[in-house]
Write a protein that holds these residues in place. Structure first.
Motif, short mmCIF file in Angstrom:
data_model
loop_
_atom_site.label_atom_id
_atom_site.label_comp_id
_atom_site.label_asym_id
_atom_site.label_seq_id
_atom_site.Cartn_x
_atom_site.Cartn_y
_atom_site.Cartn_z
N PHE A 320 24.29 28.30 6.44
CA PHE A 320 24.87 29.13 4.49
C PHE A 320 25.63 30.32 5.34
O PHE A 320 26.66 30.43 4.00
N ARG A 321 25.98 30.82 6.00
CA ARG A 321 27.15 32.24 6.60
C ARG A 321 28.07 31.11 6.56
O ARG A 321 29.55 31.20 6.46
N MET A 322 28.06 29.28 6.72
CA MET A 322 29.47 28.89 7.51
C MET A 322 30.02 28.66 5.73
O MET A 322 30.81 27.94 5.45
N THR A 323 28.98 28.26 5.31
CA THR A 323 29.74 27.94 3.67
C THR A 323 29.52 28.35 2.94
O THR A 323 29.87 28.41 1.29
N GLY A 324 29.76 29.26 2.90
CA GLY A 324 30.42 31.29 2.36
C GLY A 324 29.55 31.73 1.26
O GLY A 324 29.74 31.71 0.12
#
Length: 333
Positions: A320-324
């Motif tokens: 979730f973090r790496m998908t913004g």
């Protein structure tokens, strides 16, 4: 009329019970509301800092989720709030919802359920991915684990087992397995046969064997089907040798990190050296025992249920973090 061998397989196959799996997951789905799981997430994730195996855990998280830069999702991605059991294969729903329910429902994710051998166009949660470069959009989660993650307690020493190789599996639509049976069916050093509703060749039909009956053999073939070889986990937990070509796909089991002739016996992709490899380990049981020990060590890392849960949640958190979507992670809704 159902034969005695069929009844033995039905009641003593050695595989995980799907009935127990479904009962446990329906209870998990109904007994506690999702808001309770979301309230537990931060405490579980923060427990990582106090663990002596923190670096090991993070290395596994980075292996499963290889996203190295922020990669936004497309408009096709679905909100967690819109993810429901209806319309999805049940095992994939349960095995993913077990962890995604810990996260805010406004978060969006993409998933590809089933036996996946293709690269994904955008970051997606999958059970399996090809062992090729540029597969970072395929984020691994332990799904269909009721079928794949089986561990055995094998009491038969390697030296007491039959000097033969055993294979049973579905073959229709699986070219690599067809090639294997074309080469080795009928050879006295092998007990091989196909099982399933349909057969490529009638003469290839084999008697279904329990997992315990497989363990009577020194060598158990682990042959890829639609993606990975689903029997590899229980074979590597036994006192038999897993025999296979180098894998082309991987799952949560991290098949891509297995070392040939250290964790398993590698054979050529055309299977031509099977008998030669068998004879070597029959004549060198000490080498076989060393590989078996290394296989057991590999298996052990997946048997800590609390750690596996933490790793799964951390994979989703990184996804979730790496998908913004970092800001949405603060929400409880």
């Amino acid at each position: 009329m159902v034969g005695s061998k069929t009844l033995k397989y039905i009641f003593h196959s050695g595989k995980n019970s799907k009935q127990v799996y479904y009962i446990r997951n329906f209870l998990r789905l109904c007994l506690l509301p999702d808001v309770w799981y979301r309230s537990q997430r931060n405490a579980i994730l923060q427990s990582l800092d106090d663990r002596p195996d923190k670096e090991y855990i993070l290395s596994r998280v980075d292996y499963y989720c290889r996203l190295a830069q922020e990669t936004p999702l497309s408009g096709k991605a679905k909100r967690i709030a819109d993810f429901h059991r209806k319309g999805h294969r049940s095992v994939y729903f349960f095995d993913s919802y077990e962890f995604v329910r810990y996260f805010p429902t406004a978060l969006r994710w993409q998933f590809a359920f089933g036996d996946i051998r293709d690269l994904q166009d955008e970051p997606s949660i999958v059970k399996s991915r090809p062992l090729v470069d540029n597969n970072e959009n395929s984020i691994l989660l332990n799904m269909d684990k009721v079928r794949h993650f089986i561990f055995l307690n094998d009491k038969i020493p390697f030296v007491k087992k039959k000097d033969k190789a055993i294979f049973r599996g579905e073959v229709v639509g699986k070219p690599r397995r067809i090639e294997f049976l074309e080469r080795w069916w009928g050879d006295p050093s092998c007990d091989v046969g196909e099982v399933g509703k349909h057969c490529v060749r009638p003469e290839w039909r084999g008697v279904m064997l329990t997992l315990a009956e497989h363990l009577e053999y020194k060598f158990v073939l682990s042959l890829e089907g639609n993606d990975v070889a689903s029997n590899l986990k229980w074979v590597m937990s036994s006192n038999s040798l897993a025999v296979m070509p180098r894998p082309t796909c991987e799952t949560w089991f991290m098949e891509g990190k297995l070392i040939p002739d250290y964790h398993y016996v590698e054979i050529k992709p055309d299977y031509s050296d099977l008998k030669e490899r068998m004879e070597h380990f029959i004549n060198h049981p000490d080498e076989a025992q060393t590989i078996i020990q290394h296989a057991h060590e590999w298996i052990a890392q997946f048997q800590d249920k609390q750690r596996e849960k933490l790793i799964s949640l951390l994979v989703f958190d990184k996804y979730f973090r790496m998908t913004g979507q970092s800001k949405l992670l603060c929400s409880q809704e």
